[in-house]
Write a protein that holds these residues in place. Sequence first.
Motif, PDB file in Angstrom:
ATOM      1  N   GLN A 234       1.842  45.210  21.509  1.00  0.00           N
ATOM      2  CA  GLN A 234       3.160  44.568  21.207  1.00  0.00           C
ATOM      3  C   GLN A 234       3.080  43.195  20.645  1.00  0.00           C
ATOM      4  O   GLN A 234       2.376  42.465  21.352  1.00  0.00           O
ATOM      5  N   TYR A 235       4.035  42.870  19.944  1.00  0.00           N
ATOM      6  CA  TYR A 235       4.001  41.718  19.097  1.00  0.00           C
ATOM      7  C   TYR A 235       5.336  40.847  19.529  1.00  0.00           C
ATOM      8  O   TYR A 235       6.307  41.549  19.736  1.00  0.00           O
ATOM      9  N   GLY A 236       5.134  39.547  19.469  1.00  0.00           N
ATOM     10  CA  GLY A 236       6.268  38.741  19.534  1.00  0.00           C
ATOM     11  C   GLY A 236       5.661  37.360  18.876  1.00  0.00           C
ATOM     12  O   GLY A 236       5.018  37.463  18.221  1.00  0.00           O
ATOM     13  N   TRP A 237       6.859  36.243  19.022  1.00  0.00           N
ATOM     14  CA  TRP A 237       6.307  34.936  18.467  1.00  0.00           C
ATOM     15  C   TRP A 237       5.735  34.152  19.669  1.00  0.00           C
ATOM     16  O   TRP A 237       5.904  34.680  20.783  1.00  0.00           O
TER      17      TRP A 237
ATOM     18  N   SER B 240       5.047  26.004  14.955  1.00  0.00           N
ATOM     19  CA  SER B 240       4.305  26.517  16.067  1.00  0.00           C
ATOM     20  C   SER B 240       4.886  27.819  16.604  1.00  0.00           C
ATOM     21  O   SER B 240       4.350  29.059  16.911  1.00  0.00           O
ATOM     22  N   PHE B 241       6.228  27.872  16.660  1.00  0.00           N
ATOM     23  CA  PHE B 241       7.077  29.063  17.290  1.00  0.00           C
ATOM     24  C   PHE B 241       6.585  30.352  16.358  1.00  0.00           C
ATOM     25  O   PHE B 241       6.377  31.336  16.896  1.00  0.00           O
ATOM     26  N   TYR B 242       6.799  30.069  15.216  1.00  0.00           N
ATOM     27  CA  TYR B 242       6.375  31.101  14.102  1.00  0.00           C
ATOM     28  C   TYR B 242       4.958  31.193  13.690  1.00  0.00           C
ATOM     29  O   TYR B 242       4.728  31.745  12.438  1.00  0.00           O
ATOM     30  N   ASN B 243       4.129  30.933  14.685  1.00  0.00           N
ATOM     31  CA  ASN B 243       2.527  30.911  14.347  1.00  0.00           C
ATOM     32  C   ASN B 243       2.233  30.729  12.813  1.00  0.00           C
ATOM     33  O   ASN B 243       1.610  31.386  12.193  1.00  0.00           O
ATOM     34  N   ASN B 244       2.718  29.374  12.576  1.00  0.00           N
ATOM     35  CA  ASN B 244       2.510  28.927  11.214  1.00  0.00           C
ATOM     36  C   ASN B 244       2.639  29.677  10.172  1.00  0.00           C
ATOM     37  O   ASN B 244       2.141  29.566   8.909  1.00  0.00           O
TER      38      ASN B 244
ATOM     39  N   GLY C  56       2.842  35.271  10.546  1.00  0.00           N
ATOM     40  CA  GLY C  56       3.464  36.708  11.221  1.00  0.00           C
ATOM     41  C   GLY C  56       3.154  36.492  12.521  1.00  0.00           C
ATOM     42  O   GLY C  56       2.932  35.702  13.332  1.00  0.00           O
ATOM     43  N   PRO C  57       3.720  37.493  13.647  1.00  0.00           N
ATOM     44  CA  PRO C  57       3.978  37.583  14.656  1.00  0.00           C
ATOM     45  C   PRO C  57       2.497  37.619  15.497  1.00  0.00           C
ATOM     46  O   PRO C  57       1.589  38.091  14.640  1.00  0.00           O
ATOM     47  N   VAL C  58       2.458  37.489  16.754  1.00  0.00           N
ATOM     48  CA  VAL C  58       1.370  37.486  17.467  1.00  0.00           C
ATOM     49  C   VAL C  58       1.402  38.550  18.602  1.00  0.00           C
ATOM     50  O   VAL C  58       2.364  38.880  19.103  1.00  0.00           O
ATOM     51  N   ILE C  59       0.003  38.855  18.910  1.00  0.00           N
ATOM     52  CA  ILE C  59       0.055  40.096  20.234  1.00  0.00           C
ATOM     53  C   ILE C  59       0.484  39.337  21.424  1.00  0.00           C
ATOM     54  O   ILE C  59      -0.040  38.078  21.936  1.00  0.00           O
ATOM     55  N   VAL C  60       1.351  39.934  22.238  1.00  0.00           N
ATOM     56  CA  VAL C  60       1.820  39.367  23.326  1.00  0.00           C
ATOM     57  C   VAL C  60       1.573  40.194  24.602  1.00  0.00           C
ATOM     58  O   VAL C  60       1.741  39.890  25.805  1.00  0.00           O
ATOM     59  N   TRP C  61       1.184  41.751  24.353  1.00  0.00           N
ATOM     60  CA  TRP C  61       0.888  42.710  25.125  1.00  0.00           C
ATOM     61  C   TRP C  61      -0.075  43.520  24.612  1.00  0.00           C
ATOM     62  O   TRP C  61       0.374  44.242  23.660  1.00  0.00           O
TER      63      TRP C  61
END
Length: 649
Positions: free
Chosen positions: A594-597, A606-610, A613-618
């Motif tokens: 699952q992805y988020g910011w 930094s919030f939007y991962n440069n 695209g989204p980052v894995i959060v789970w």
Amino acid sequence: MKSFQSILISCLFLLGGCDYLDVVPEGDLESTKTIFEKREKANKWLFSAYTTVLPLASLFQNPAFLGTDEYVTGNYMRDNEKFVGLSIADGLQMSQDPYADIWEGIHYNGIRYCNTFINNISGTHNMTTDEKLQWTAEIKALKAFLYFDLVRHYGPIVLVDENISMETPVEEMRQPRVHVDTCIQEIVRLVDEAVVDLLPDAEKDPDRRGYFCKESALMLKAKALLLAASPIFNGNEYYMNFKGKNGEPLVSMTYDAEKWRIAAEAIDKAVDACNTYGRFLYEKTNDQSTQLLNTMKNIEESVHNLSFNNPECLFAVKTAQIYNENSDDFLSKFILPAFNSATYADIHNSLSLGTLAPSVKMVEMYYTENGLPIDQDRTWDHTGRYQLNQESDPKYTDVISLGEMVLGLHLRREPRFYANIAADRCYWRIGKDEGAKKRNYVVYAYRGEQFGTGYNSIQSSNPQNISGYFLKKFLYSSLPSKTYYTGLKSQGEDPVPVMRVAELYLMQAEAWNEYAGPSKKVYDAIDVVRTRAGIPDVVTAWKSYSKSPEKVDTKEGMREIIQREYNIELAFEGQRFWNLRRWKTAHLELNDPQYGWNVIGNDAQSFYNNFNGPVIVWKKRGFVAPRDYLFPIRAQEVMISSVVQNPGW
């Protein structure tokens, strides 16, 4: 099988707090004959039978709410073992002690309650014949629903036509599972009998509107037949060796297209009943400042059913538990933001946690303003969706922060996106304006901002939103955050929707498409939902704006379109959990991380991962095919009762 007395005792324990306790005298158990002599006690028996569907409204007990990929949450909620859906989504289901076990649980107790009612109501005094027929019909529809819920969990089940006496030999108590088609036929039979005497919702007494009516029973029949026609039970090669203890097949191996026709015709009858009795999609709002805001308000109200007055909600579960702020089983507390008490005292509510968030997958699921997937709309900047841009069109006033740098993913989306998802730099109304006090907030989601986390790291011991999005669906935009729960209680009970007219139209589109391919009937059905959603009709959208205009011309193309429409319209309502299973696509969808910011980012970069695209959060996910398409029966129950276990367990 349990005796009547033990069943009654177990039901009283399970239903602690329900009014049926008043029926049983202190220190004794009345005979059923005595209980059913009086109208009042018979009515309480019926009420108690209906409490067996309370788990459908429970965030803890209903696995469909949290058991897919719609919500994102971290360890804070997972450390609470009550959330069975999260455990199932993480691949932790087991046969030794199954999560969301309804085989040994309340469902079969409820079915026995129904049987007892049916067998004894004729002896009740001070009731008219018409009343007895109506109440019996309400009970038969409930029994059909309990069977339906068991079938979608387990496939072939044990049918209990009559309660088994405690004197019955043990071997006779060991009833076998029967073919899934036989189970569906029994559901249909019960509904057909019930519909004869059920009243339309508009003609029911106010205190009986929580029970099945003619329209909701017809939709239940349609849902059962649609399930029978779907890939999970219609020629599913997974179940080639799924047989009873005597070697009899429990699921048909031969695909039968006629099942789609039978389902489609049943759906048509349910739609006709809705048209006849004034059940339609909610479209009453006209007091907002723009058409977009009116559409968003209609979408918000589609899942609210105060006093059972929403014409769209055909069946809803009436329960106070989910709206008790002192209970952990309280949806609002998990989706409302946990504002910092010191910095934002005016909107802080100590009960709110904000730990359940929409996944990026669901954010991207919603259409563009042209009613198309974001990767199919040739007028929408898909390559720039993770970059910042600005919106200047006044139609988005009070929806997007005009002139501000906003993520491309949040721009020019359909009204359902803005109605249901609170996204960074978009507006979220939480309360009515009071003079200079404006409560239509811009969602500033970076760390340290109004809607952002106050922590410098991802926490497991403290409540935290880990995706960067918030859910608006199910919430009332008219209630301020600080006094949300007080305002909610003052409105009265809001039953949780189980079946809506919108779903019925999508079922109609699906069944006719599967039977005969695209047609005007298919397009018209899906367009009822799209029209209320404020997007172009399906043919116009795909022919005028898409990269694949031919998609609406094929059965396969329309299948994908219809399934996505289900996923959007019914998002977060617990329907995707069952649809992915009956479509036999769950193993393709539910194993992805699952992805988020980066919610601890304190600026856009930094919030939007440069902007990459989204980052894995789970990461922990698990769906094994064919095993997880059906729930396991508890291993001990399999040994004791000698019923066969489901494949893979």
